[in-house]
Scaffold this motif. Structure first.
Motif: not given
Lengths: 331, 257
Positions: B14-22, B24-29, B66-76
């Motif tokens: 829950i803490r990580a989720g709140k941090k992620t949502i708050r 903006p650069v992660i949400i935008f990406g 390829g693109i579906i699996v590329l996103n997790p590769l980048i976001n990791a």
């Protein structure tokens, strides 16, 4: 009989590089005591605290906290201690309330009991109005108060405070002191405090130990330690700073009846004597006769800073001297 | 894991989720990258689809997997930088003086980052559908595609976390991550069919977990429930995740002395 909540015997910590940070110290802290642990930077304070708070393994010796062994019962110790480090540690992305709540969760508290406790603490540190703002937006003093509150969520029996008021303005500092005094006197929380501020140690601590080069050099109550100095402090500085002048001056002052000790300080000399004010005219006259030019001479009640100087050879903070309001300037 | 450990994982999630949502650069990406990838790659490489020997269905159908699996590769990389932030801000040591279950500190974050992977995967699928891409295996296939992306993301998050815990530097995480991402991405079957790769690249692709994940997603989209491809992917990802998360846990012990 009051029991010991911390018991340390022959604690040694040698880091992998060979640095012997703590060299066989022994001390104990009694339940509900406000205990000060002082020492210059690098004396071994942080290492000792890390061992006591289960963050660092000791090399040898025996350490128990709240009756639990740090090596075998670390988990039990973590349930009864609160730790506030020198740097303010908060999650700036979370609100004040959320910061306290997550700490409560990590201590396995939940439900209405946790909610009530969080509200109580927000009120205690006067942050109820801003509880739902992100901690990153708080001022330095507010962050420090929230950090302190976050260490109290689970009502710890023992609180470790590492420089709890460093970097705070005087008003915030006094506010924190008052919180700590209340916790200690009303709730019986034992406090283990390290500080660079002698005024803080003097006001808060029932008893303290001074650590230097990994060893405890002296322990006692602030009153006892100051009493051992044998009176007030006369501080002198000279126009000429060469060591020959300082040595001659030291011999002269040592020869004056009533002076118990003379020490080198950064700015000149510090002498200890009962009735120090009465000796000032004699000192000035003798220096005149020996053609030694003083630039200033002043008298103050002995402070913990003097105790520190005597046992470590260093002033913990030279700027503290100017803040002592009992100083009388003669020149 | 006992009850207390699960409790810890949940609250740290829950803490990580709140941090992620708050942030903006992660949400935008998270929202923009899938759109960017799908538009860029399918526009630039679209003529590949006309080459002789290219799988049927066209390039967009091919590259979407390829693109579906590329996103997790980048976001990791966010998993690695988050753990570095906690180490350097002191928040980790603040957690370590509480009775919190140690691995839960990592698993709470991993759970968040794994779930976050579902968002770009879903966006890519939706956008690709609008462009005429089909998923032959239907709703169950879509669920398995999302699971594959998340599972692969978990294994990659383990890798960036291991780097983060070891080096304690966000710059090193981001820098090393790039060095790792590019070979995994280009020397794979994500954007080019296996047969089109040079021999050395085929050899690398044979051991590249990214290729396995892409192949499973592609099978689910275009071929059907090809269980040998799908289960081979899960086996490879499971080994990769065990190694990366195992390395993170091992390194984590040195943080918690």
């Amino acid at each position: 009989m009051v029991s010991d909540i911390i018991n340390v015997e022959n604690l040694v910590k040698v880091y992998p590089g060979g640095t012997r940070a703590v060299d066989g110290i022994s001390f104990s802290v009694r339940e509900s005591e406000f205990f000060g642990f002082l020492g210059p930077n690098g004396a071994g304070k942080s290492t000792t605290i890390q061992v006591l708070t289960t963050l660092l393994k000791k090399t040898s010796g025996s350490v128990t906290v709240a009756g639990y062994d740090v090596d075998t019962d670390a988990r039990e110790i973590r349930k009864v201690i609160g730790v506030q480090r020198q740097e303010t540690i908060l999650d700036g992305d979370l609100t004040g309330r959320e910061n306290l709540t997550i700490q409560g969760h990590l201590q396995r508290l939940h439900g209405t009991a946790l909610k009530k406790r969080v509200d109580e603490l927000l009120a205690l540190v006067e942050l109820s109005d801003v509880a739902d703002k992100r901690a990153a937006q708080y001022s330095g003093g507010m962050k420090k108060r929230l950090d302190l509150a976050s260490t109290l969520v689970h009502k710890p029996r023992l609180l470790f405070l590492d420089e709890p008021t460093s970097g705070l303005d005087p008003q915030s500092r006094v506010a924190i002191w008052e919180h700590l005094e209340t916790l200690n006197s009303d709730e019986g929380v034992t406090v283990f405090l390290t500080t660079q501020q002698m005024e803080e140690a003097d006001r808060l601590c029932h008893r303290l130990s001074i650590l230097d080069h990994g060893e405890i050099v002296v322990s006692g109550s602030p009153v006892e330690l100051k009493h051992q100095l044998g009176g007030d402090t006369i501080t002198m500085s000279f126009a000429n700073s060469d060591s020959g002048i300082k040595d001659r001056s030291k011999r002269i002052v040592n020869g004056i009846q009533g002076v118990t000790k003379v020490l080198d300080v950064e700015t000149g000399l510090a002498a200890y004597a009962k009735n120090a004010s009465a000796l000032v005219p004699d000192i000035v006259r003798l220096f005149d006769e020996n053609e030694i030019r003083l630039t200033s001479i002043s008298v103050a009640s002995a402070s913990l800073d003097d105790v520190f100087l005597q046992h470590t050879g260093r002033r913990i903070r030279s700027e503290e001297l100017s803040k002592v309001d009992t100083w009388k300037h003669y020149m | 894991m006992d009850h207390d450990a699960l409790f810890d994982v949940w609250h740290l999630f829950i803490r990580a989720g709140k941090k992620t949502i708050r942030t903006p650069v992660i949400i935008f990406g998270t929202l923009a990258l899938p759109v960017l990838f799908l538009v860029l790659f399918t526009q630039i490489f679209t003529q590949f689809g006309n080459l002789p020997g290219f799988p049927a269905g066209g390039y967009v159908q091919f590259a979407t997997a390829g693109i579906i699996v590329l996103n997790p590769l980048i976001n990791a990389q966010y998993s690695g930088t988050a753990v570095v932030d906690d180490i350097n801000s002191g928040f980790l040591s603040k957690m370590l003086v509480t009775p919190v279950n140690r691995p839960a500190i990592l698993f709470g974050r991993l759970l968040n980052d794994t779930i976050m992977v579902l968002i770009p995967a879903g966006i890519t699928l939706a956008l690709a559908y609008a462009l005429g891409v089909t998923v032959i295996t239907g709703a169950l296939g879509i669920l398995l595609i999302l699971f594959t992306a998340a599972f692969f993301g978990l294994s990659m998050s383990g890798l960036t976390m291991a780097i983060g815990v070891t080096t304690k530097s966000a710059q090193v995480v981001a820098g090393l991550d790039l060095v790792i991402i590019f070979p995994l991405m280009f020397v794979s079957t994500a954007l080019v069919p296996y047969e089109f790769l040079p021999h050395w690249a085929q050899a690398f692709s044979n051991v590249n977990p990214f290729s396995y994940a892409v192949n499973a997603v592609r099978a689910l989209m275009s071929t059907g429930f090809d269980w040998s491809t799908i289960l081979a992917a899960y086996a490879v990802i499971a080994v990769f995740a065990a190694v990366t998360i195992g390395a993170t846990l091992y390194q984590f012990r040195s943080v918690e002395k």
